[in-house]
Design a protein around this motif. Structure first.
Motif, mmCIF file in Angstrom:
data_model
loop_
_atom_site.group_PDB
_atom_site.id
_atom_site.type_symbol
_atom_site.label_atom_id
_atom_site.label_comp_id
_atom_site.label_asym_id
_atom_site.label_seq_id
_atom_site.Cartn_x
_atom_site.Cartn_y
_atom_site.Cartn_z
ATOM 1 N N ARG A 236 9.747 -10.123 27.612
ATOM 2 C CA ARG A 236 9.523 -8.825 26.982
ATOM 3 C C ARG A 236 10.773 -8.444 26.203
ATOM 4 N NH1 ARG A 236 10.574 -3.508 27.611
ATOM 5 N NH2 ARG A 236 8.908 -2.038 27.119
ATOM 6 N N THR B 61 8.852 -2.586 22.984
ATOM 7 C CA THR B 61 7.493 -2.113 22.768
ATOM 8 C C THR B 61 7.162 -2.206 21.287
ATOM 9 O OG1 THR B 61 8.102 0.187 22.371
ATOM 10 C CG2 THR B 61 7.750 -0.473 24.683
ATOM 11 N N ASN C 120 1.284 -2.514 24.996
ATOM 12 C CA ASN C 120 2.296 -2.010 24.063
ATOM 13 C C ASN C 120 3.559 -2.871 24.079
ATOM 14 O OD1 ASN C 120 2.949 -0.035 22.087
ATOM 15 N ND2 ASN C 120 4.272 1.007 23.558
ATOM 16 N N ASP C 121 3.565 -3.921 24.892
ATOM 17 C CA ASP C 121 4.747 -4.763 25.039
ATOM 18 C C ASP C 121 4.751 -5.914 24.038
ATOM 19 O OD1 ASP C 121 5.703 -3.261 27.169
ATOM 20 O OD2 ASP C 121 4.830 -4.584 28.686
ATOM 21 N N ARG D 193 6.267 -9.615 23.450
ATOM 22 C CA ARG D 193 6.826 -10.713 24.228
ATOM 23 C C ARG D 193 7.026 -11.931 23.325
ATOM 24 N NH1 ARG D 193 5.897 -10.470 29.753
ATOM 25 N NH2 ARG D 193 5.163 -12.615 29.830
#
Length: 121
Positions: A14, A17, A105-106, A108
């Protein structure tokens, strides 16, 4: 061009956002030993490249200008295709690319378990 590695060969990290990234503006992120430039296009596509210019003067790519799916190197103004890191004619070269996943909303980024990036050349 080599084929992409299967997804299980990547560890995803991650890096923020969706709201942390501005359209057409690169953002530098460090993932373990990898310096990565992340880009979101105005069409909502996401790309991650090694944050190292392939140009003769070196430098980073996160400060480059995005137009469509092409990145303009901030030092030598070379054009780099975001999808595969290929430098476009008349120049030559390639930049490592990394897969991007959006989960909720992440944001990665996938880093190969062997420590490298997609070597597209």
């Amino acid at each position: 061009m080599s084929l992409p590695k299967p997804e299980q060969d990547y560890t995803y990290y991650r890096v923020g956002t969706v709201d942390d990234f501005m359209e057409r503006i690169g953002r530098k992120v460090m993932i373990e030993q990898s310096n990565v430039a992340v880009f979101k296009t105005s069409e909502g596509e996401w790309y991650a490249l090694e944050n190292k210019s392939p140009g003769p003067k070196g430098g980073t790519l996160a400060e480059g200008i995005v137009s469509g799916t092409v990145l303009y190197d901030p030092i030598c103004d070379w054009r780099i295709r975001l999808s595969d890191g290929q430098v476009l004619d008349p120049d030559t070269g390639q930049v490592r690319t990394y897969p991007v996943q959006i989960e909720g909303n992440d944001v990665r980024i996938g880093i190969p378990k062997d420590g490298g990036g997609k070597d597209n050349g």
